[in-house]
Motif scaffolding. Structure first.
Motif, PDB file in Angstrom:
ATOM      1  N   PHE A 166       9.534  -3.886  60.106  1.00 21.53           N
ATOM      2  CA  PHE A 166       9.960  -2.183  59.017  1.00 21.53           C
ATOM      3  C   PHE A 166      10.365  -2.747  57.687  1.00 21.53           C
ATOM      4  CE2 PHE A 166      12.307  -2.357  63.258  1.00 21.53           C
ATOM      5  CZ  PHE A 166      11.493  -1.055  63.786  1.00 21.53           C
ATOM      6  N   GLU A 167       9.870  -3.785  57.274  1.00 16.56           N
ATOM      7  CA  GLU A 167       9.684  -3.657  55.849  1.00 16.56           C
ATOM      8  C   GLU A 167       8.237  -3.121  55.291  1.00 16.56           C
ATOM      9  OE1 GLU A 167      10.433  -8.166  54.602  1.00 16.56           O
ATOM     10  OE2 GLU A 167      12.133  -7.357  53.830  1.00 16.56           O
ATOM     11  N   ALA A 219       3.198 -10.565  61.327  1.00 11.97           N
ATOM     12  CA  ALA A 219       4.546 -10.678  62.691  1.00 11.97           C
ATOM     13  C   ALA A 219       4.300 -10.139  63.618  1.00 11.97           C
ATOM     14  CB  ALA A 219       5.350  -9.008  61.475  1.00 11.97           C
ATOM     15  N   PHE A 220       2.874 -10.089  64.049  1.00 12.34           N
ATOM     16  CA  PHE A 220       2.785 -10.119  65.669  1.00 12.34           C
ATOM     17  C   PHE A 220       1.457 -11.674  65.428  1.00 12.34           C
ATOM     18  CE2 PHE A 220       2.828  -6.192  64.586  1.00 12.34           C
ATOM     19  CZ  PHE A 220       3.317  -5.127  65.503  1.00 12.34           C
ATOM     20  N   CYS A 221       1.702 -11.540  67.397  1.00 14.66           N
ATOM     21  CA  CYS A 221       0.776 -12.763  67.975  1.00 14.66           C
ATOM     22  C   CYS A 221       0.029 -12.992  67.766  1.00 14.66           C
ATOM     23  CB  CYS A 221       1.135 -13.371  69.622  1.00 14.66           C
ATOM     24  SG  CYS A 221       3.359 -13.725  69.014  1.00 14.66           S
ATOM     25  N   ASP A 222      -1.572 -13.498  67.853  1.00 17.95           N
ATOM     26  CA  ASP A 222      -2.313 -13.620  67.985  1.00 17.95           C
ATOM     27  C   ASP A 222      -3.570 -12.334  69.048  1.00 17.95           C
ATOM     28  OD1 ASP A 222      -2.763 -15.009  65.371  1.00 17.95           O
ATOM     29  OD2 ASP A 222      -4.101 -16.678  66.390  1.00 17.95           O
ATOM     30  N   ASN A 223      -2.593 -12.768  69.894  1.00 15.26           N
ATOM     31  CA  ASN A 223      -2.872 -12.195  70.989  1.00 15.26           C
ATOM     32  C   ASN A 223      -1.663 -10.675  72.169  1.00 15.26           C
ATOM     33  OD1 ASN A 223      -1.266 -13.613  71.524  1.00 15.26           O
ATOM     34  ND2 ASN A 223      -1.355 -13.994  74.244  1.00 15.26           N
ATOM     35  N   ALA A 224      -1.519  -9.950  70.366  1.00 16.92           N
ATOM     36  CA  ALA A 224      -0.459  -9.064  70.995  1.00 16.92           C
ATOM     37  C   ALA A 224      -1.389  -8.169  71.418  1.00 16.92           C
ATOM     38  CB  ALA A 224       0.269  -8.956  69.239  1.00 16.92           C
ATOM     39  N   THR A 225      -0.009  -6.872  71.741  1.00 16.89           N
ATOM     40  CA  THR A 225      -0.209  -5.945  72.858  1.00 16.89           C
ATOM     41  C   THR A 225       0.383  -4.476  72.192  1.00 16.89           C
ATOM     42  OG1 THR A 225      -1.249  -7.014  74.709  1.00 16.89           O
ATOM     43  CG2 THR A 225      -0.529  -4.838  74.926  1.00 16.89           C
ATOM     44  N   ALA A 268      10.401 -11.450  62.921  1.00 17.15           N
ATOM     45  CA  ALA A 268       9.274 -10.883  62.318  1.00 17.15           C
ATOM     46  C   ALA A 268       9.724  -9.172  62.708  1.00 17.15           C
ATOM     47  CB  ALA A 268       8.878 -11.117  63.909  1.00 17.15           C
ATOM     48  N   LEU A 269      10.733  -8.782  63.078  1.00 18.74           N
ATOM     49  CA  LEU A 269      11.032  -7.474  63.328  1.00 18.74           C
ATOM     50  C   LEU A 269      11.222  -6.806  61.751  1.00 18.74           C
ATOM     51  CD1 LEU A 269      13.245  -6.853  66.480  1.00 18.74           C
ATOM     52  CD2 LEU A 269      10.545  -7.642  66.262  1.00 18.74           C
TER      53      LEU A 269
END
Length: 107
Positions: free
Chosen positions: A11-12, A25-31, A6-7
């Protein structure tokens, strides 16, 4: 330096400008916490990143990574259209099920 998938995608996408790769790369509920604001959910994360790209035209390249308990702290060089560019910023990521749950960006 080895980064979780994911990281690596994050960065890509910073280099390529591919918003779809970045948001995947993010979850649906990301912050995301950046510049004193908090962005919740994948759609707000998408808008935050597009707005920042338009405002600063920035790119971030990882320099080093450290484990910090439940987080990965990535020191990065950030180039863009802002005073004192380039700068080094810390990107603190918390992952869940292989995706970014939390991201906090700071000096």
């Amino acid at each position: 330096m080895v980064l979780p998938d994911a990281l690596t995608r994050f960065f890509e996408a910073e280099q390529s400008g591919d918003i779809d790769v970045l948001t995947s790369a993010f979850c649906d509920n990301a912050t995301v916490r950046d510049e004193g604001a908090t962005h919740r959910g994948r759609e707000q994360v998408r808008r935050w990143w597009l707005d920042a790209k338009q405002k600063y035209g920035h790119t971030a390249r990882p320099i080093s990574v450290e484990d910090d308990g439940d987080a990965r702290c990535v020191l990065s060089t950030v180039h863009g259209d802002f005073p004192n560019s380039p700068v080094r910023l810390h990107f603190r990521f918390v992952l869940e099920t292989g995706k970014i749950l939390e991201l906090e960006i700071g000096a």
